[in-house]
Design an enzyme around this catalytic site. Structure first.
Site, PDB file in Angstrom:
ATOM      1  N   MET A   1      -8.823   8.722  -0.199  1.00 46.12           N
ATOM      2  CA  MET A   1      -9.764   9.065   0.978  1.00 46.12           C
ATOM      3  C   MET A   1     -10.359  10.443   0.524  1.00 46.12           C
ATOM      4  SD  MET A   1      -7.333   7.905   4.062  1.00 46.12           S
ATOM      5  CE  MET A   1      -6.269   6.271   4.005  1.00 46.12           C
TER       6      MET A   1
ATOM      7  N   HIS B   1      -1.183  -1.396  -4.220  1.00 44.48           N
ATOM      8  CA  HIS B   1      -2.428  -0.788  -3.792  1.00 44.48           C
ATOM      9  C   HIS B   1      -2.544   0.667  -3.429  1.00 44.48           C
ATOM     10  CE1 HIS B   1      -6.099  -1.811  -0.989  1.00 44.48           C
ATOM     11  NE2 HIS B   1      -5.522  -0.748  -0.167  1.00 44.48           N
TER      12      HIS B   1
ATOM     13  N   GLY C   1      -0.825   1.561   9.780  1.00 43.16           N
ATOM     14  CA  GLY C   1      -0.039   1.649  10.933  1.00 43.16           C
ATOM     15  C   GLY C   1      -0.841   1.331  12.093  1.00 43.16           C
TER      16      GLY C   1
ATOM     17  N   GLY D   1      -2.968  -3.612   9.112  1.00 39.73           N
ATOM     18  CA  GLY D   1      -2.153  -4.352  10.387  1.00 39.73           C
ATOM     19  C   GLY D   1      -1.460  -5.682   9.907  1.00 39.73           C
TER      20      GLY D   1
ATOM     21  N   SER E   1       0.790  -1.173   0.004  1.00 34.47           N
ATOM     22  CA  SER E   1       0.004  -0.055   0.142  1.00 34.47           C
ATOM     23  C   SER E   1       0.907   1.144  -0.082  1.00 34.47           C
ATOM     24  CB  SER E   1      -0.966  -0.167   1.404  1.00 34.47           C
ATOM     25  OG  SER E   1      -1.324   1.398   1.346  1.00 34.47           O
TER      26      SER E   1
ATOM     27  N   ASP F   1      -4.790   3.805  -1.835  1.00 34.64           N
ATOM     28  CA  ASP F   1      -5.792   4.258  -0.859  1.00 34.64           C
ATOM     29  C   ASP F   1      -6.118   5.675  -1.266  1.00 34.64           C
ATOM     30  OD1 ASP F   1      -6.053   1.938   0.826  1.00 34.64           O
ATOM     31  OD2 ASP F   1      -3.936   2.293   1.036  1.00 34.64           O
TER      32      ASP F   1
ATOM     33  N   HIS G   1      -8.145   1.413  -4.000  1.00 31.46           N
ATOM     34  CA  HIS G   1      -9.363   1.294  -2.913  1.00 31.46           C
ATOM     35  C   HIS G   1     -10.025   2.553  -2.309  1.00 31.46           C
ATOM     36  CE1 HIS G   1      -9.564   0.285   1.961  1.00 31.46           C
ATOM     37  NE2 HIS G   1     -10.729   0.520   1.220  1.00 31.46           N
TER      38      HIS G   1
ATOM     39  N   MET H   1     -11.986   4.940  -0.463  1.00 31.69           N
ATOM     40  CA  MET H   1     -12.659   5.314   0.923  1.00 31.69           C
ATOM     41  C   MET H   1     -13.459   6.506   0.882  1.00 31.69           C
ATOM     42  SD  MET H   1      -9.587   3.850   3.155  1.00 31.69           S
ATOM     43  CE  MET H   1      -8.307   3.794   1.803  1.00 31.69           C
TER      44      MET H   1
ATOM     45  N   MET I   1     -11.443  -5.307   5.463  1.00 34.06           N
ATOM     46  CA  MET I   1     -10.738  -4.392   6.217  1.00 34.06           C
ATOM     47  C   MET I   1     -10.474  -5.030   7.474  1.00 34.06           C
ATOM     48  SD  MET I   1     -10.071  -1.882   4.286  1.00 34.06           S
ATOM     49  CE  MET I   1      -8.994  -1.015   5.575  1.00 34.06           C
TER      50      MET I   1
ATOM     51  N   ASP J   1      -6.779  -6.249   4.500  1.00 31.59           N
ATOM     52  CA  ASP J   1      -6.092  -4.962   4.268  1.00 31.59           C
ATOM     53  C   ASP J   1      -5.992  -4.232   5.717  1.00 31.59           C
ATOM     54  OD1 ASP J   1      -5.008  -2.291   3.760  1.00 31.59           O
ATOM     55  OD2 ASP J   1      -6.712  -1.656   2.520  1.00 31.59           O
TER      56      ASP J   1
HETATM   57  C1  DX5 Z   1      -6.235   2.023   5.740  1.00 30.27           C
HETATM   58  C2  DX5 Z   1      -5.678   1.476   4.155  1.00 30.27           C
HETATM   59  C3  DX5 Z   1      -4.698   0.593   4.207  1.00 30.27           C
HETATM   60  C4  DX5 Z   1      -3.598   1.002   4.706  1.00 30.27           C
HETATM   61  C5  DX5 Z   1      -2.656  -0.333   5.142  1.00 30.27           C
HETATM   62  O1  DX5 Z   1      -7.275   2.657   5.485  1.00 30.27           O
HETATM   63  O2  DX5 Z   1      -6.842   1.055   3.458  1.00 30.27           O
HETATM   64  O3  DX5 Z   1      -4.388   0.285   2.575  1.00 30.27           O
HETATM   65  O4  DX5 Z   1      -2.483   1.628   4.060  1.00 30.27           O
HETATM   66  O5  DX5 Z   1      -1.634   0.280   6.090  1.00 30.27           O
HETATM   67  P1  DX5 Z   1      -0.941  -0.808   7.021  1.00 30.27           P
HETATM   68  O6  DX5 Z   1      -0.476  -1.929   6.265  1.00 30.27           O
HETATM   69  O7  DX5 Z   1       0.273  -0.034   7.587  1.00 30.27           O
HETATM   70  O8  DX5 Z   1      -2.159  -1.206   8.075  1.00 30.27           O
HETATM   71 ZN    ZN Z   2      -6.550   0.078   1.546  1.00 30.74          ZN
END
Ligand code: DX5
Ligand code: ZN
Length: 216
Positions: free
Chosen positions: A37, A33, A145, A177, A8, A35, A66, A68, A137, A175
Site C-alpha cells: 500500500m 498473498h 479485518g 472478509g 495474506s 499487500d 497485490h 494497492m 476485492m 480478497d
Molecule cells: C485488504 C487486503 C487484503 C487483506 C485481507 O486491502 O488486500 O489482502 O489482508 O484481510 P482480511 O482477510 O482480514 O479481510
Molecule cells: Zn490483498
C-alpha cells in the site's frame, strides 16, 4: 480445478515474520498473498520491497503480490526481482492497462487485474483474454479485518460467466472478509483462489484454518 488458498501476510505478527512465513510453508496453503500500500491509492501504508526481498529467501509458496498503489507500472521490474509469481495491479490505477499487463508478462510473472468493490466486471470485456487472473476485492482495499461485501458473490458469478463465455481459463481470486461461510459461497460461485488474512493469522490454529479453507 480444486480452489487455492492464499493467506495474506498483512494480518501476521510482524515481530515474528519468519515464523509466520514458516507456518504458511508448512501448511496446506498454495500461495502467500502480499499487500503493498502507498497511502495514496488506499488510505494506509503497509510494507514494500525490503520486506519482499527478504521473504523471497524463506517463502516456499509462490508469492502473490497485490499492489494497492498508483502507477504500479513503475515498479514491474522491482516486483519481478522479488521473485513474485503473480503481480496484481488495480484496474482503477492503470490508464494503459493493456500495456501494463503485457509488461508484467514480459518480466516473467503472471498478470492479475484487481477490481475495487464498485468496479463492474463488464469493464474487463476487452482485457480479460490477456490476464491470468482477476482479483475481486470483497472489501474496500487498505485494511484487513473488514466485513465481507455480500454483493461479491454475485460479482464472482458474473465474472465466471464472462470467462466461460469467452472460452478462457482465467483464475478468479477474491480478497477481503473471507471465512468458512463467505469462502464457501465464493467457491460455489466459481472462485479459484481465496485470500484470507485475519481469519488465518488471528486464529489459535492457523494451519487448521488454512486446511479448513482448502476443504470447502
Ligand atoms: C485488504 C487486503 C487484503 C487483506 C485481507 O486491502 O488486500 O489482502 O489482508 O484481510 P482480511 O482477510 O482480514 O479481510
Ligand atoms: Zn490483498
Amino acid at each position: 480445478m480444486k480452489h487455492l488458498v492464499a493467506p495474506s501476510l498483512l494480518a501476521a505478527d510482524f515481530l515474528h515474520l519468519q515464523s509466520e512465513v514458516e507456518m504458511v510453508n508448512e501448511s496446506a496453503a498454495d500461495w502467500l498473498h502480499l499487500d503493498i500500500m502507498d497511502g495514496v491509492f488506499v488510505p494506509n501504508l503497509s510494507f514494500g520491497f525490503p520486506i519482499l526481498n527478504r521473504l523471497k529467501a524463506i517463502s516456499k509458496k509462490p508469492m502473490d503480490v497485490h499492489l494497492m498503489i498508483v502507477e504500479p507500472q513503475k515498479f514491474i521490474h522491482e516486483v519481478a526481482a522479488t521473485g513474485a509469481y503473480l503481480m496484481n495491479v488495480h484496474y482503477e490505477a492503470c490508464t494503459h492497462l493493456h500495456r501494463t499487463v503485457a509488461a508484467i508478462k514480459d518480466c516473467g510473472m503472471k498478470a492479475g487485474v484487481t477490481l475495487n468493490p464498485h468496479t463492474p466486471v463488464h469493464l474487463l470485456e476487452d482485457i480479460i483474454q490477456d490476464v491470468d487472473m482477476v482479483l475481486l476485492m470483497s472489501v474496500n482495499p487498505g485494511f484487513g479485518g473488514q466485513k465481507f461485501i455480500e454483493h461479491s458473490v454475485e460479482k464472482t458469478t458474473a465474472l465466471k460467466e464472462l470467462i466461460l463465455r469467452k472460452g478462457l481459463n482465467t483464475l478468479i481470486e477474491v480478497d477481503g472478509g473471507i471465512n468458512l461461510d463467505t469462502g464457501k459461497q465464493l467457491v460455489d460461485a466459481g472462485a479459484d483462489v481465496l485470500v484470507a488474512g485475519n481469519f488465518v493469522f488471528k486464529s489459535p490454529d492457523p494451519k487448521q484454518i488454512i486446511q479448513a479453507l482448502k476443504s470447502l
